[in-house]
Design a protein around this motif. Structure first.
Motif, PDB file in Angstrom:
ATOM      1  N   MET A 181      -4.756 -54.543 -27.701  1.00  0.00           N
ATOM      2  CA  MET A 181      -3.579 -55.311 -28.077  1.00  0.00           C
ATOM      3  C   MET A 181      -3.887 -56.802 -28.092  1.00  0.00           C
ATOM      4  O   MET A 181      -3.378 -57.539 -28.943  1.00  0.00           O
ATOM      5  N   SER A 182      -4.726 -57.248 -27.172  1.00  0.00           N
ATOM      6  CA  SER A 182      -5.121 -58.662 -27.161  1.00  0.00           C
ATOM      7  C   SER A 182      -5.907 -59.021 -28.409  1.00  0.00           C
ATOM      8  O   SER A 182      -5.772 -60.125 -28.943  1.00  0.00           O
ATOM      9  N   VAL A 183      -6.729 -58.084 -28.888  1.00  0.00           N
ATOM     10  CA  VAL A 183      -7.498 -58.343 -30.105  1.00  0.00           C
ATOM     11  C   VAL A 183      -6.560 -58.520 -31.292  1.00  0.00           C
ATOM     12  O   VAL A 183      -6.684 -59.461 -32.088  1.00  0.00           O
ATOM     13  N   ILE A 184      -5.594 -57.594 -31.422  1.00  0.00           N
ATOM     14  CA  ILE A 184      -4.656 -57.684 -32.540  1.00  0.00           C
ATOM     15  C   ILE A 184      -3.821 -58.951 -32.433  1.00  0.00           C
ATOM     16  O   ILE A 184      -3.604 -59.667 -33.427  1.00  0.00           O
ATOM     17  N   ARG A 185      -3.354 -59.239 -31.214  1.00  0.00           N
ATOM     18  CA  ARG A 185      -2.577 -60.456 -31.024  1.00  0.00           C
ATOM     19  C   ARG A 185      -3.395 -61.703 -31.332  1.00  0.00           C
ATOM     20  O   ARG A 185      -2.904 -62.667 -31.915  1.00  0.00           O
ATOM     21  N   GLY A 186      -4.698 -61.657 -30.963  1.00  0.00           N
ATOM     22  CA  GLY A 186      -5.568 -62.794 -31.251  1.00  0.00           C
ATOM     23  C   GLY A 186      -5.805 -62.982 -32.740  1.00  0.00           C
ATOM     24  O   GLY A 186      -5.860 -64.114 -33.232  1.00  0.00           O
ATOM     25  N   ILE A 187      -5.958 -61.870 -33.476  1.00  0.00           N
ATOM     26  CA  ILE A 187      -6.162 -61.971 -34.926  1.00  0.00           C
ATOM     27  C   ILE A 187      -4.943 -62.579 -35.601  1.00  0.00           C
ATOM     28  O   ILE A 187      -5.047 -63.479 -36.448  1.00  0.00           O
ATOM     29  N   ILE A 188      -3.769 -62.104 -35.194  1.00  0.00           N
ATOM     30  CA  ILE A 188      -2.541 -62.633 -35.792  1.00  0.00           C
ATOM     31  C   ILE A 188      -2.355 -64.106 -35.435  1.00  0.00           C
ATOM     32  O   ILE A 188      -2.138 -64.962 -36.312  1.00  0.00           O
ATOM     33  N   ALA A 189      -2.448 -64.406 -34.133  1.00  0.00           N
ATOM     34  CA  ALA A 189      -2.241 -65.786 -33.695  1.00  0.00           C
ATOM     35  C   ALA A 189      -3.319 -66.706 -34.246  1.00  0.00           C
ATOM     36  O   ALA A 189      -3.041 -67.841 -34.666  1.00  0.00           O
ATOM     37  N   GLY A 190      -4.581 -66.229 -34.261  1.00  0.00           N
ATOM     38  CA  GLY A 190      -5.664 -67.066 -34.776  1.00  0.00           C
ATOM     39  C   GLY A 190      -5.495 -67.376 -36.245  1.00  0.00           C
ATOM     40  O   GLY A 190      -5.728 -68.515 -36.677  1.00  0.00           O
ATOM     41  N   ILE A 192      -2.680 -67.507 -37.953  1.00  0.00           N
ATOM     42  CA  ILE A 192      -1.573 -68.457 -38.119  1.00  0.00           C
ATOM     43  C   ILE A 192      -1.977 -69.846 -37.640  1.00  0.00           C
ATOM     44  O   ILE A 192      -1.703 -70.858 -38.301  1.00  0.00           O
ATOM     45  N   LEU A 193      -2.635 -69.911 -36.479  1.00  0.00           N
ATOM     46  CA  LEU A 193      -3.024 -71.211 -35.927  1.00  0.00           C
ATOM     47  C   LEU A 193      -3.993 -71.945 -36.852  1.00  0.00           C
ATOM     48  O   LEU A 193      -3.814 -73.141 -37.131  1.00  0.00           O
ATOM     49  N   PHE A 194      -5.010 -71.254 -37.356  1.00  0.00           N
ATOM     50  CA  PHE A 194      -5.991 -71.931 -38.186  1.00  0.00           C
ATOM     51  C   PHE A 194      -5.453 -72.205 -39.587  1.00  0.00           C
ATOM     52  O   PHE A 194      -5.882 -73.152 -40.240  1.00  0.00           O
ATOM     53  N   TRP A 195      -4.507 -71.411 -40.045  1.00  0.00           N
ATOM     54  CA  TRP A 195      -3.836 -71.740 -41.312  1.00  0.00           C
ATOM     55  C   TRP A 195      -3.007 -73.002 -41.156  1.00  0.00           C
ATOM     56  O   TRP A 195      -3.067 -73.905 -42.004  1.00  0.00           O
ATOM     57  N   SER A 229     -10.158 -82.553 -33.641  1.00  0.00           N
ATOM     58  CA  SER A 229      -9.089 -82.446 -32.649  1.00  0.00           C
ATOM     59  C   SER A 229      -8.142 -81.292 -32.977  1.00  0.00           C
ATOM     60  O   SER A 229      -7.762 -80.507 -32.100  1.00  0.00           O
ATOM     61  N   ILE A 230      -7.772 -81.177 -34.262  1.00  0.00           N
ATOM     62  CA  ILE A 230      -6.821 -80.136 -34.663  1.00  0.00           C
ATOM     63  C   ILE A 230      -7.401 -78.742 -34.439  1.00  0.00           C
ATOM     64  O   ILE A 230      -6.772 -77.869 -33.824  1.00  0.00           O
ATOM     65  N   PHE A 231      -8.623 -78.524 -34.915  1.00  0.00           N
ATOM     66  CA  PHE A 231      -9.206 -77.186 -34.789  1.00  0.00           C
ATOM     67  C   PHE A 231      -9.670 -76.907 -33.362  1.00  0.00           C
ATOM     68  O   PHE A 231      -9.700 -75.749 -32.933  1.00  0.00           O
ATOM     69  N   GLY A 232     -10.029 -77.950 -32.601  1.00  0.00           N
ATOM     70  CA  GLY A 232     -10.340 -77.744 -31.188  1.00  0.00           C
ATOM     71  C   GLY A 232      -9.116 -77.301 -30.414  1.00  0.00           C
ATOM     72  O   GLY A 232      -9.183 -76.380 -29.583  1.00  0.00           O
ATOM     73  N   LEU A 233      -7.973 -77.934 -30.697  1.00  0.00           N
ATOM     74  CA  LEU A 233      -6.731 -77.530 -30.043  1.00  0.00           C
ATOM     75  C   LEU A 233      -6.336 -76.111 -30.451  1.00  0.00           C
ATOM     76  O   LEU A 233      -5.877 -75.320 -29.609  1.00  0.00           O
ATOM     77  N   ALA A 234      -6.528 -75.774 -31.740  1.00  0.00           N
ATOM     78  CA  ALA A 234      -6.215 -74.416 -32.192  1.00  0.00           C
ATOM     79  C   ALA A 234      -7.090 -73.384 -31.470  1.00  0.00           C
ATOM     80  O   ALA A 234      -6.621 -72.304 -31.099  1.00  0.00           O
ATOM     81  N   LEU A 236      -8.463 -73.678 -28.421  1.00  0.00           N
ATOM     82  CA  LEU A 236      -8.021 -73.557 -27.029  1.00  0.00           C
ATOM     83  C   LEU A 236      -6.736 -72.740 -26.933  1.00  0.00           C
ATOM     84  O   LEU A 236      -6.581 -71.905 -26.031  1.00  0.00           O
ATOM     85  N   LEU A 237      -5.802 -72.961 -27.862  1.00  0.00           N
ATOM     86  CA  LEU A 237      -4.566 -72.175 -27.855  1.00  0.00           C
ATOM     87  C   LEU A 237      -4.861 -70.702 -28.101  1.00  0.00           C
ATOM     88  O   LEU A 237      -4.239 -69.823 -27.490  1.00  0.00           O
ATOM     89  N   LEU A 238      -5.796 -70.428 -28.995  1.00  0.00           N
ATOM     90  CA  LEU A 238      -6.136 -69.041 -29.296  1.00  0.00           C
ATOM     91  C   LEU A 238      -6.745 -68.353 -28.072  1.00  0.00           C
ATOM     92  O   LEU A 238      -6.415 -67.199 -27.781  1.00  0.00           O
ATOM     93  N   MET A 239      -7.629 -69.046 -27.352  1.00  0.00           N
ATOM     94  CA  MET A 239      -8.208 -68.466 -26.141  1.00  0.00           C
ATOM     95  C   MET A 239      -7.127 -68.156 -25.110  1.00  0.00           C
ATOM     96  O   MET A 239      -7.180 -67.129 -24.421  1.00  0.00           O
ATOM     97  N   ASN A 240      -6.141 -69.038 -25.027  1.00  0.00           N
ATOM     98  CA  ASN A 240      -5.055 -68.818 -24.075  1.00  0.00           C
ATOM     99  C   ASN A 240      -4.186 -67.637 -24.488  1.00  0.00           C
ATOM    100  O   ASN A 240      -3.748 -66.846 -23.648  1.00  0.00           O
TER     101      ASN A 240
END
Length: 449
Positions: A181-190, A192-195, A229-234, A236-240
């Motif tokens: 579930m974390s993998v799927i959540r990471g794919i979705i969140a990642g 959206i975040l990187f878009w 800065s933008i992609f570094g923050l994205a 870190l958020l994705l790891m969290n």
């Protein structure tokens, strides 16, 4: 609907249990007055949302559509919001259904049907989002493969069950352990975040490059700093979101450090050289440069690893940033500095050469690209050739004498016309051929005698 499935696989038994549960819920809704009232509220909410959408959508489209020529941050934000206007109908229906749900729960102490309707409206919103709004190919595929199935499970009330099963499946990667579930959540969140990060980076870069008060090198450095800065923050958020502690990445960081020390020295050197170039401003976009290796062109793009040069014949040359630091680079542009060129010509020996400099200098000075500073056009006597007297006129221009600019060609045209107007002859080579006839030899008979 009572079947004996004790001999069937477990997955078949579970599927039958869900079908049986759905049938019981549907039968209960069909015979319940409270359910019929909720169906009526759903229809009324959708109808009201449809009527409001007919009136609000043209107004919102008109308000959120900026002029085509405007490129400000506000105009870009309005264009971004405009693409979400198709979501107006399902979101209004969802909002009105929420109001109806509170009423039915207060009156009938039940709201299962209308809650199901709310979830269906959200499914419709997700479908519109994937089909009409998302344009990126990767995000569109992601929406079809993940978002729509998740919303369908949520609509029928099986999302919690599926989430529980996915949370039971774990994946181990060294010292890091996470669930499927974390993998799927990471794919979705990642995704959206990187878009969002890419969109934010584009808007920020466009805004920075419009700041004419800043030096070009400073603008490039600010744009790169914003991008990191933008992609570094994205990241870190994705790891969290995925649930991976940053301390677990220490081993990965050590491996990257070893790689930089052994096999990635050139890449690290190019990255550091790129930062130095941006800080010092030795070469930036728009400069015409020539490298020690003979490669020359206009810098059209700077990346963290290399400079992209475009030659005048349309080729692109990728030059590592390290070459700009460790080798000699001739910068002809240097952010607008002038360059000196010369145009050679000759006049006939019959010409009064004392008149030539003033005539030629006055003619060349009429060219709109020729500068008066640091020096005006200067015609110099260069020598006495075989066919005529050799001159050359030196002139200064802002730019490179190639590509779109043909300074030397234009100056030679001006020289030609000026000399013709003053009846000054431009010589061409003359050759004098002398034929010597050999003395006649005596006749053979006389030699024999």
């Amino acid at each position: 609907m009572d079947f004996d499935l004790t001999n069937q696989p477990e997955i078949v038994q579970q599927a039958y249990a869900y079908v049986l549960q759905g049938w019981e819920i549907a039968h209960e809704w069909l015979v319940s007055p409270a359910a019929w009232s909720q169906f009526g509220l759903l229809a009324a909410a959708f109808l009201l949302a449809w009527l409001l959408t007919r009136r609000l959508r043209p107004w919102l489209t008109r308000v959120l559509t900026p002029e085509a020529s405007r490129q400000s941050l506000l105009a870009s934000t309005r264009r971004f919001l405009l693409i979400f206007v198709p979501l107006l109908l399902p979101l209004l229906a969802w909002a009105f259904t929420g109001i109806g749900e509170s009423l039915t729960r207060a009156i009938f102490n039940s709201g299962a049907v209308i809650a199901f309707g709310k979830r269906v409206f959200l499914l419709l919103a997700a479908r519109i989002l994937v089909r009409e709004i998302v344009q990126d190919g990767f995000l569109k595929v992601l929406g079809r493969m993940i978002l729509l199935p998740v919303m369908a499970l949520y609509a029928v009330g099986l999302l919690d069950v599926a989430t529980e099963r996915l949370n039971e499946l774990t994946v181990s990667l060294g010292n890091i352990e996470f669930t499927l579930m974390s993998v799927i959540r990471g794919i979705i969140a990642g995704s959206i975040l990187f878009w969002l990060g890419r969109w934010s980076n584009d808007q920020t870069g466009a805004y920075i490059h419009k700041q004419e008060d800043m030096r070009p090198a400073t603008r490039q450095l600010a744009a790169k700093a914003a991008e990191f800065s933008i992609f570094g923050l994205a990241f870190l958020l994705l790891m969290n979101i995925v649930g991976i502690p940053l301390t677990s990445l220490a081993v990965l960081g050590g491996a990257i450090g070893v790689g930089l020390g052994l096999g990635l020295q050139k890449i690290a050197s190019n990255y550091i050289s790129g930062i130095i170039l941006l800080l010092e401003g030795q070469a930036t976009v728009g400069d015409y440069v020539e490298l020690d290796s003979g490669e020359a062109g206009t810098i059209v793009k700077t990346t963290a690893r290399a400079m992209i040069l475009e030659t005048y014949d349309g080729r692109w040359i990728v030059v590592p940033n390290e070459d700009f630091i460790t080798t000699r680079v001739i910068n002809y542009s240097d952010q607008g500095s002038a360059n000196r060129y010369e145009a050679p010509f000759s006049v006939s020996y019959k010409t009064d050469i004392n008149l030539v400099p003033d005539i030629v200098e006055a003619a060349v000075a009429k060219h709109p690209g020729v500068l008066d500073t640091p020096y005006p056009p200067d015609c110099e006597l260069r020598g006495f050739g075989d066919s005529g007297v050799d001159f050359a006129v030196e002139f200064w221009v802002n730019g490179i004498d190639d590509g779109a600019n043909k300074y030397t060609s234009d100056v030679l045209f001006l020289i030609w016309n000026a000399l013709k107007d003053h009846d000054i002859e431009i010589p061409y080579p003359h050759r004098v051929i002398e034929l010597q006839h050999p003395t006649e030899s005596p006749a053979p008979e006389a030699q024999e005698a």
